[in-house]
Design a protein around this motif. Sequence first.
Motif, PDB file in Angstrom:
ATOM      1  N   HIS A 225     -30.180  15.923  50.439  1.00 57.54           N
ATOM      2  CA  HIS A 225     -29.391  15.926  51.656  1.00 57.54           C
ATOM      3  C   HIS A 225     -28.210  14.984  51.450  1.00 57.54           C
ATOM      4  CE1 HIS A 225     -33.301  17.308  53.291  1.00 57.54           C
ATOM      5  NE2 HIS A 225     -32.529  18.040  54.076  1.00 57.54           N
ATOM      6  N   ASN A 226     -27.174  15.169  52.230  1.00 55.27           N
ATOM      7  CA  ASN A 226     -26.030  14.274  52.141  1.00 55.27           C
ATOM      8  C   ASN A 226     -26.465  12.817  52.251  1.00 55.27           C
ATOM      9  OD1 ASN A 226     -23.610  15.614  51.638  1.00 55.27           O
ATOM     10  ND2 ASN A 226     -23.369  16.255  53.771  1.00 55.27           N
ATOM     11  N   ASN A 227     -25.945  12.006  51.331  1.00 54.51           N
ATOM     12  CA  ASN A 227     -26.159  10.560  51.317  1.00 54.51           C
ATOM     13  C   ASN A 227     -27.572  10.138  50.960  1.00 54.51           C
ATOM     14  OD1 ASN A 227     -23.458   9.746  51.908  1.00 54.51           O
ATOM     15  ND2 ASN A 227     -23.796  10.409  54.017  1.00 54.51           N
ATOM     16  N   ASP A 228     -28.367  11.041  50.382  1.00 55.44           N
ATOM     17  CA  ASP A 228     -29.631  10.601  49.797  1.00 55.44           C
ATOM     18  C   ASP A 228     -29.316   9.650  48.642  1.00 55.44           C
ATOM     19  OD1 ASP A 228     -31.242  11.997  51.492  1.00 55.44           O
ATOM     20  OD2 ASP A 228     -31.810  13.562  50.076  1.00 55.44           O
ATOM     21  N   THR A 229     -30.187   8.681  48.419  1.00 55.51           N
ATOM     22  CA  THR A 229     -29.969   7.703  47.356  1.00 55.51           C
ATOM     23  C   THR A 229     -30.204   8.331  45.986  1.00 55.51           C
ATOM     24  OG1 THR A 229     -30.765   5.984  48.847  1.00 55.51           O
ATOM     25  CG2 THR A 229     -30.584   5.409  46.528  1.00 55.51           C
ATOM     26  N   ILE A 230     -29.305   8.039  45.050  1.00 53.21           N
ATOM     27  CA  ILE A 230     -29.438   8.477  43.663  1.00 53.21           C
ATOM     28  C   ILE A 230     -29.717   7.236  42.821  1.00 53.21           C
ATOM     29  CG2 ILE A 230     -28.330   9.687  41.750  1.00 53.21           C
ATOM     30  CD1 ILE A 230     -28.786  11.378  44.328  1.00 53.21           C
TER      31      ILE A 230
ATOM     32  N   TYR B 184     -17.233  18.075  38.769  1.00 55.42           N
ATOM     33  CA  TYR B 184     -18.348  17.240  39.206  1.00 55.42           C
ATOM     34  C   TYR B 184     -18.050  16.421  40.451  1.00 55.42           C
ATOM     35  CZ  TYR B 184     -20.402  18.046  34.555  1.00 55.42           C
ATOM     36  OH  TYR B 184     -20.930  18.600  33.423  1.00 55.42           O
ATOM     37  N   GLY B 185     -16.828  16.498  40.972  1.00 55.24           N
ATOM     38  CA  GLY B 185     -16.487  15.629  42.094  1.00 55.24           C
ATOM     39  C   GLY B 185     -16.599  14.181  41.656  1.00 55.24           C
ATOM     40  N   ASN B 186     -17.144  13.332  42.499  1.00 53.20           N
ATOM     41  CA  ASN B 186     -17.432  11.954  42.095  1.00 53.20           C
ATOM     42  C   ASN B 186     -18.625  11.954  41.149  1.00 53.20           C
ATOM     43  OD1 ASN B 186     -15.494  10.609  43.822  1.00 53.20           O
ATOM     44  ND2 ASN B 186     -16.826  11.121  45.543  1.00 53.20           N
TER      45      ASN B 186
ATOM     46  N   THR C  39     -26.785   9.482  30.697  1.00 54.54           N
ATOM     47  CA  THR C  39     -27.101  10.360  31.820  1.00 54.54           C
ATOM     48  C   THR C  39     -25.876  10.489  32.714  1.00 54.54           C
ATOM     49  OG1 THR C  39     -28.115   8.444  32.939  1.00 54.54           O
ATOM     50  CG2 THR C  39     -29.598  10.016  31.866  1.00 54.54           C
ATOM     51  N   VAL C  40     -25.713  11.702  33.269  1.00 55.93           N
ATOM     52  CA  VAL C  40     -24.558  12.023  34.102  1.00 55.93           C
ATOM     53  C   VAL C  40     -25.058  12.434  35.485  1.00 55.93           C
ATOM     54  CG1 VAL C  40     -22.509  13.478  34.347  1.00 55.93           C
ATOM     55  CG2 VAL C  40     -23.322  12.846  32.060  1.00 55.93           C
ATOM     56  N   TYR C  41     -24.403  11.940  36.536  1.00 58.19           N
ATOM     57  CA  TYR C  41     -24.788  12.207  37.913  1.00 58.19           C
ATOM     58  C   TYR C  41     -23.540  12.716  38.643  1.00 58.19           C
ATOM     59  CZ  TYR C  41     -28.230   8.805  36.242  1.00 58.19           C
ATOM     60  OH  TYR C  41     -29.161   8.130  35.490  1.00 58.19           O
ATOM     61  N   GLY C  42     -23.577  13.968  39.106  1.00 56.79           N
ATOM     62  CA  GLY C  42     -22.383  14.568  39.682  1.00 56.79           C
ATOM     63  C   GLY C  42     -22.503  14.969  41.136  1.00 56.79           C
ATOM     64  N   HIS C  43     -21.344  15.222  41.791  1.00 58.77           N
ATOM     65  CA  HIS C  43     -21.199  15.659  43.189  1.00 58.77           C
ATOM     66  C   HIS C  43     -21.581  14.563  44.181  1.00 58.77           C
ATOM     67  CE1 HIS C  43     -20.400  19.525  41.528  1.00 58.77           C
ATOM     68  NE2 HIS C  43     -21.614  19.670  41.053  1.00 58.77           N
ATOM     69  N   LEU C  44     -21.310  13.329  43.817  1.00 53.95           N
ATOM     70  CA  LEU C  44     -21.700  12.183  44.638  1.00 53.95           C
ATOM     71  C   LEU C  44     -20.741  11.979  45.809  1.00 53.95           C
ATOM     72  CD1 LEU C  44     -22.271   9.790  41.623  1.00 53.95           C
ATOM     73  CD2 LEU C  44     -24.004  11.201  42.768  1.00 53.95           C
ATOM     74  N   ASN C  45     -21.274  11.543  46.929  1.00 58.36           N
ATOM     75  CA  ASN C  45     -20.432  11.164  48.064  1.00 58.36           C
ATOM     76  C   ASN C  45     -19.819   9.788  47.853  1.00 58.36           C
ATOM     77  OD1 ASN C  45     -20.391  13.369  49.735  1.00 58.36           O
ATOM     78  ND2 ASN C  45     -21.922  12.602  51.174  1.00 58.36           N
ATOM     79  N   LYS C  46     -20.614   8.893  47.283  1.00 62.61           N
ATOM     80  CA  LYS C  46     -20.164   7.506  47.115  1.00 62.61           C
ATOM     81  C   LYS C  46     -20.862   6.881  45.921  1.00 62.61           C
ATOM     82  CE  LYS C  46     -19.879   3.080  49.626  1.00 62.61           C
ATOM     83  NZ  LYS C  46     -18.418   2.953  49.614  1.00 62.61           N
ATOM     84  N   THR C  47     -20.097   6.189  45.082  1.00 61.15           N
ATOM     85  CA  THR C  47     -20.707   5.441  43.986  1.00 61.15           C
ATOM     86  C   THR C  47     -20.945   4.008  44.431  1.00 61.15           C
ATOM     87  OG1 THR C  47     -18.527   4.908  43.068  1.00 61.15           O
ATOM     88  CG2 THR C  47     -19.632   6.868  42.212  1.00 61.15           C
ATOM     89  N   LEU C  48     -22.032   3.417  43.987  1.00 56.95           N
ATOM     90  CA  LEU C  48     -22.407   2.054  44.372  1.00 56.95           C
ATOM     91  C   LEU C  48     -22.295   1.092  43.199  1.00 56.95           C
ATOM     92  CD1 LEU C  48     -25.613   2.902  46.452  1.00 56.95           C
ATOM     93  CD2 LEU C  48     -23.273   2.596  47.297  1.00 56.95           C
ATOM     94  N   VAL C  49     -21.731   1.569  42.088  1.00 57.97           N
ATOM     95  CA  VAL C  49     -21.633   0.762  40.873  1.00 57.97           C
ATOM     96  C   VAL C  49     -20.221   0.839  40.311  1.00 57.97           C
ATOM     97  CG1 VAL C  49     -24.072   0.909  40.220  1.00 57.97           C
ATOM     98  CG2 VAL C  49     -22.493   2.748  39.572  1.00 57.97           C
TER      99      VAL C  49
ATOM    100  N   ALA D 119     -25.728   5.478  43.557  1.00 59.12           N
ATOM    101  CA  ALA D 119     -24.799   6.328  44.316  1.00 59.12           C
ATOM    102  C   ALA D 119     -25.509   6.941  45.510  1.00 59.12           C
ATOM    103  CB  ALA D 119     -24.254   7.438  43.424  1.00 59.12           C
ATOM    104  N   LEU D 120     -24.692   7.571  46.370  1.00 62.39           N
ATOM    105  CA  LEU D 120     -25.194   8.397  47.459  1.00 62.39           C
ATOM    106  C   LEU D 120     -24.822   9.832  47.128  1.00 62.39           C
ATOM    107  CD1 LEU D 120     -24.028   6.235  50.508  1.00 62.39           C
ATOM    108  CD2 LEU D 120     -26.191   6.114  49.253  1.00 62.39           C
TER     109      LEU D 120
END
Length: 313
Positions: free
Chosen positions: A130-135, A153-155, A167-177, A190-191
Motif C-alpha cells: 500500500h502507499n507509504n508502507d515501510t521498505i 523506477y521512479g524514486n 539490491t535495488v528498490y523502485g517506485h518509492l514515494n519517499k527515501t529515508l536514506v 524508504a516508503l
Amino acid sequence: MTKIRKITIICLGLTLITPFVKAQQIISKSAHSDMHKQLLANQAKSKDQIRLIEKNTFIDLLDEAEPELDIYTEGWNSKSVNPFKDADVPDSKIIDVTGYAMPCPGRVTSPYGYRARFRRMHKGIDLGIHNNDTIYAAFDGKIRLTAYERKGYGNYVIIRHPNGLETVYGHLNKTLVKPDETVRAGDPIALGGSTGRSTGPHLHFETRFMGYAINPAAIFDFANQTTHTDTYAFSKSTYTQGRNYAPANILAQSESQNPYKAAKSSRSSYRVKKGDTLSSIARSYGLSVTRLRKLNGLGKSSSIRSGQILKLK
C-alpha cells in the motif's frame, strides 16, 4: 471580581502554562536518524491511501504493464549506476545470504522473467504494498545511490552489501536514506509507492551480483518470508532461475536438478545422528540453518547432540 484580581489569575495561569509549552518544544534528531526514519515510516499515510482499491485489484494488473527500463544498462551514466560494466565477473560465486531481512511482507504480484509482449526482461520481482508502507534493507550495507527515473523506477535506492550483492528498490514515494549512509538489515530505507512507470503501488525489488540481475526468487522464499538456504551459488548459466525447496518439490527433483539431497516430504521432525551438523540437516531438507534454528529455538552458539529431535516444520 475586581480588575486587580482578574489580572492576578491570568498571570498565574500563564505561569502554569509556560513550562508545559516549553516541555513540548522537543528538538528533533537529524532528519535521517533511525528514530526519525522509523517515525516517518510508521506515520506517513498519504491521501492516495483513501482511494486505494481493496484486495490489490490495482496490483493484479501489474503483470500486464511494460517492464521498467533497466537502470543498469539503459539511459544512465554507467559510471554512476553500473560500476561493473567492464568488470571481470567470475563464472560462479558462493554468496552468504544469512543476516537477511525481507524488504516488505507483500506477495509477489509480477515475477522475474522475459516479457514476450514487450520483448524485454523484467529483471526484478514486484511485491504488493500500500502507499507509504515501510521498505526495509535486505542486508547490511551502504547506500550507493538514490535517484529518480521518470520513465522507469521512479524514486529508487541501490544498496551495496558486503556479501557482494547489490539490491535495488523502485517506485518509492519517499527515501529515508542518503548515499554513503550505512544501514543494517531490516532498517527502514524508504516508503513504498507508485512513482515512475507504475500502474499501482508496488515495490520493484532486484538482487544484483556485479551487474547481473539475479532472480530474487533464487535467494528469497517470498511465500514463507525467508531465504531458501544460507548461501546462494551464483552461476552465469543459472542466475535467472528461481528456486523452490518446498517439500512437494524436493521429491519431484532429481539429484542433478537439486543441489540438496531429496528428503521425505511427510517428515516433520528429524533425530540427530552422530556426525550431523545443523548445516547438513538443513541442506538435506531444503531449509536454511537460520530457519532450522528458529523452528527449534536454537541460538547461533547452540549445539546439537546425537539423539536430539529437531522440528522440520
